[in-house]
Design an enzyme around this catalytic site. Structure first.
Site, PDB file in Angstrom:
ATOM      1  N   GLY A  10       0.852  -1.200   0.000  1.00 38.61           N
ATOM      2  CA  GLY A  10       0.000   0.000   0.000  1.00 38.61           C
ATOM      3  C   GLY A  10       0.876   1.233   0.000  1.00 38.61           C
ATOM      4  N   SER A 130      -0.599   6.863  14.462  1.00 33.70           N
ATOM      5  CA  SER A 130      -1.050   8.257  14.467  1.00 33.70           C
ATOM      6  C   SER A 130       0.086   9.216  14.159  1.00 33.70           C
ATOM      7  CB  SER A 130      -1.648   8.628  15.824  1.00 33.70           C
ATOM      8  OG  SER A 130      -2.062   9.979  15.800  1.00 33.70           O
ATOM      9  N   GLY A 131      -0.303  10.324  13.554  1.00 29.67           N
ATOM     10  CA  GLY A 131       0.676  11.381  13.300  1.00 29.67           C
ATOM     11  C   GLY A 131       0.626  11.901  11.881  1.00 29.67           C
ATOM     12  N   GLY A 132      -0.322  11.354  11.104  1.00 29.95           N
ATOM     13  CA  GLY A 132      -0.442  11.800   9.720  1.00 29.95           C
ATOM     14  C   GLY A 132       0.801  11.433   8.926  1.00 29.95           C
ATOM     15  N   LYS A 184      -6.460   3.196  19.292  1.00 28.97           N
ATOM     16  CA  LYS A 184      -6.333   4.228  18.244  1.00 28.97           C
ATOM     17  C   LYS A 184      -7.679   4.896  17.984  1.00 28.97           C
ATOM     18  CE  LYS A 184      -4.595   6.823  15.021  1.00 28.97           C
ATOM     19  NZ  LYS A 184      -5.523   7.161  14.048  1.00 28.97           N
ATOM     20  N   HIS A 187      -8.209   7.311  20.690  1.00 27.62           N
ATOM     21  CA  HIS A 187      -7.318   8.458  20.406  1.00 27.62           C
ATOM     22  C   HIS A 187      -8.033   9.423  19.459  1.00 27.62           C
ATOM     23  CE1 HIS A 187      -4.662  10.496  17.536  1.00 27.62           C
ATOM     24  NE2 HIS A 187      -3.781  10.613  18.512  1.00 27.62           N
ATOM     25  N   ASN A 188      -8.615   8.877  18.410  1.00 30.36           N
ATOM     26  CA  ASN A 188      -9.274   9.738  17.428  1.00 30.36           C
ATOM     27  C   ASN A 188     -10.520  10.406  18.013  1.00 30.36           C
ATOM     28  OD1 ASN A 188      -7.303   8.751  15.743  1.00 30.36           O
ATOM     29  ND2 ASN A 188      -8.661   8.513  14.012  1.00 30.36           N
ATOM     30  N   GLU A 191      -9.275  13.200  19.797  1.00 25.97           N
ATOM     31  CA  GLU A 191      -8.861  14.174  18.763  1.00 25.97           C
ATOM     32  C   GLU A 191     -10.072  14.999  18.297  1.00 25.97           C
ATOM     33  OE1 GLU A 191      -6.468  12.453  15.446  1.00 25.97           O
ATOM     34  OE2 GLU A 191      -7.980  13.286  14.115  1.00 25.97           O
ATOM     35  N   TYR A 192     -11.184  14.316  18.042  1.00 25.68           N
ATOM     36  CA  TYR A 192     -12.403  15.018  17.606  1.00 25.68           C
ATOM     37  C   TYR A 192     -12.837  16.030  18.671  1.00 25.68           C
ATOM     38  CZ  TYR A 192     -13.965  12.129  13.557  1.00 25.68           C
ATOM     39  OH  TYR A 192     -14.105  11.511  12.352  1.00 25.68           O
TER      40      TYR A 192
HETATM   41  C1  6PG Z   1      -3.994  10.371  13.242  1.00 28.36           C
HETATM   42  C2  6PG Z   1      -5.312  10.861  12.721  1.00 28.36           C
HETATM   43  C3  6PG Z   1      -5.637  10.218  11.436  1.00 28.36           C
HETATM   44  C4  6PG Z   1      -6.757  10.966  10.725  1.00 28.36           C
HETATM   45  C5  6PG Z   1      -8.071  10.300  10.932  1.00 28.36           C
HETATM   46  C6  6PG Z   1      -9.216  11.127  11.378  1.00 28.36           C
HETATM   47  O1  6PG Z   1      -4.021   9.932  14.379  1.00 28.36           O
HETATM   48  O2  6PG Z   1      -2.996  10.455  12.531  1.00 28.36           O
HETATM   49  O3  6PG Z   1      -6.330  10.601  13.631  1.00 28.36           O
HETATM   50  O4  6PG Z   1      -5.861   8.871  11.669  1.00 28.36           O
HETATM   51  O5  6PG Z   1      -6.753  12.285  10.993  1.00 28.36           O
HETATM   52  O6  6PG Z   1      -8.296   9.763   9.679  1.00 28.36           O
HETATM   53  O7  6PG Z   1      -9.851  11.628  10.287  1.00 28.36           O
HETATM   54  P1  6PG Z   1     -11.311  12.163  10.142  1.00 28.36           P
HETATM   55  O8  6PG Z   1     -11.318  13.493  10.790  1.00 28.36           O
HETATM   56  O9  6PG Z   1     -11.436  12.263   8.652  1.00 28.36           O
HETATM   57  O10 6PG Z   1     -12.262  11.188  10.710  1.00 28.36           O
END
Ligand code: 6PG
Length: 469
Positions: A10, A130-132, A184, A187-188, A191-192
């Site tokens: 990938g 995580s970390g883009g 994870k 974590h997200n 993040e939200y």
């Molecule tokens: C990370 C991010 C990454 C991404 C997600 C969330 O930890 O690097 O969380 O995984 O930003 O895809 O994206 P959405 O906002 O599109 O749900």
């Protein structure tokens, strides 16, 4: 030909970045991709690093190019594509080999895949990364779920490529099967919530105090040091101060106000509810993204009901304290979900270690996570405290910052400015510190119409009220 230490399948943004990170750290990497014409341009761009990378157009050659026991990391879209690749590759693998899904996956699917593959003698790892793109290239934070054997095999590579905090790699095996993807996901969710709280503060400064984007950016700049220090604050300061090259306006002012989402925030909320938890700050953040999509309704309703007027907004220092309180509460909700999942799935999650993994490399990295790691360690020693709200250090911090949150939410509500995540966090805090709640009335109502029974405060057993009398 020398066999590769790991195969990366990938070559999208994240897969390419991870492959380069591995090669740069001296590992031999085999790469492949569904569209095989992506491989040559990737190797071209890799430049001198391509010496440690071998590209294979055919899956069989890719597998044959791997050292045994083999480790194959997939960075592909979650869901059906992952199942298709597992079906294609498993006949070519041998007992003891490991397949890693490094994408954002639904942990329920990860558990199912782990069980299916374990029956064939294969290890399946759900790896939260995580970390883009930048993180994947230079040091992500990673949460590994899988067998101890697969961790032993993966560990040297994972620790070499991961972000480090005070020299400690931000990667660990957090538990078996779906634990890594679950962590994870949460974590997200956090993040939200963090992003939504920040957006609400921006809204208060923009619509309540009438500040321009650059001015608001300067406020976030001021928060880049000190207790609010975080990657998302850095990001916000930069986004708010960027100028659109096309129009010369603030970039943020020409971005449409509808937020996208890929699903991990929603998964957090769904799993929290299934576990009997309610992460209200995260729920509000997911919900607010959905509301943002209803642009036409929002315009029509503003015309009908009027816009919120300018408000007497608290000073930046108070907004900062409110931010600190709301962020802490949202994190505490995230860790409550993790605690509940750990018990439900018998994962023995080390919550302090998870906070440590999140101190660098990931999107929610912040000074707060370092403090939370310490607080969670102290909770290990005093489990009766049960909640981060009561953890040493955190309780005092809440005591100092919640009044500001109350002031900010109060001012926003009075002015008609939406603060769904901040108010949800505050409501949770208020509910959690209310020794005597109001669910006695709910129990009375349930018994009245459904004879569900209730427990009394003064005697044992199941009781019913005198409703029929
Ligand atoms: C990370 C991010 C990454 C991404 C997600 C969330 O930890 O690097 O969380 O995984 O930003 O895809 O994206 P959405 O906002 O599109 O749900």
């Amino acid at each position: 030909m020398q066999l590769a230490d790991i195969g990366v399948y990938g070559l999208g943004t994240m897969g390419s970045a991870l492959a380069l990170n591995l090669a740069e750290n001296g590992f031999r990497v085999a790469v492949s991709n569904r569209e095989s014409d992506w491989i040559a341009p990737f190797l071209d761009e890799a430049g001198p690093m391509a010496r440690g990378i071998v590209g294979h157009a055919r899956l069989a050659d890719f597998v044959a190019g791997l050292e045994r026991p083999r480790v194959v990391l997939f960075m592909i879209p979650s869901g059906a594509p992952m199942d298709e690749m597992i079906a294609a590759i498993t006949p070519m693998l041998a007992k003891g080999d490991t397949i890693i899904d490094a994408g954002n996956a639904d942990f329920n699917e990860t558990r199912r895949r782990s069980a299916d593959l374990a029956a064939q003698g294969l290890h399946f790892v759900g790896l939260g990364v995580s970390g883009g793109e930048e993180g994947a290239r230079t040091g992500p934070s990673m949460m590994m779920g899988g067998s101890v054997q697969s961790w032993d095999r993966l560990r040297p590579m994972a620790e070499a490529v991961a972000a480090r905090f005070a020299g400690v790699p931000c990667v660990d095996r957090v538990g078996p099967d779906g634990a890594g993807h679950f962590v994870k996901t949460v974590h997200n969710g956090i993040e939200y919530a963090d992003m939504q709280i920040i957006a609400e503060l921006y809204g208060l400064m923009r619509d309540g105090a009438g500040q321009e984007a650059a001015e608001i950016g300067a406020v976030f700049d001021g928060w880049r040091e000190g207790p609010l220090q975080s990657y998302l604050v850095d990001t916000t300061a930069a986004v708010l101060q960027a100028v659109d090259p096309l129009t010369g306006q603030a970039m943020v002012d020409v971005i449409e106000d509808r937020a996208g989402q890929k699903g991990t925030g929603r998964w957090t909320v769904i799993e929290a509810l299934k576990l009997g938890q309610s992460a209200s700050g995260i729920e509000a953040a997911v919900g607010a993204r959905s509301w943002s999509a209803a642009k036409e309704v929002r315009h029509a309703a503003q015309a009908r009901f009027g816009a919120a007027g300018a408000a007497d907004m608290p000073q930046a220092v108070v907004l900062g304290q409110a931010f600190e309180a709301a962020r802490l509460l949202a994190h505490a909700q995230g860790f409550s979900i993790l605690r509940a999942a750990s018990e439900a799935f018998d994962w023995s999650l080390d919550l302090a270690r998870i906070a440590e993994i999140w101190r660098a490399g990931c999107i929610i990295r912040s000074r707060l996570l370092d403090d939370l790691a310490v607080a969670l360690r102290s909770l290990d020693a005093a489990p009766e405290a049960q909640s981060l709200l009561l953890a040493p250090g955190m309780a005092a911090r809440l005591e100092a910052s919640v009044p500001a949150l109350r002031q900010v939410v109060g001012a926003a509500v009075a002015a008609g400015l939406p603060v769904p995540a901040m108010s949800a966090c505050l409501a949770w805090f208020d509910a959690m510190r209310q020794g005597r709640g109001t669910a006695n009335l709910i129990q009375g109502q349930r018994d009245f119409f459904g004879a569900h029974g209730f427990r009394r405060v003064d005697r044992d057993g199941d009781h019913h009220g005198p409703w029929g009398a």
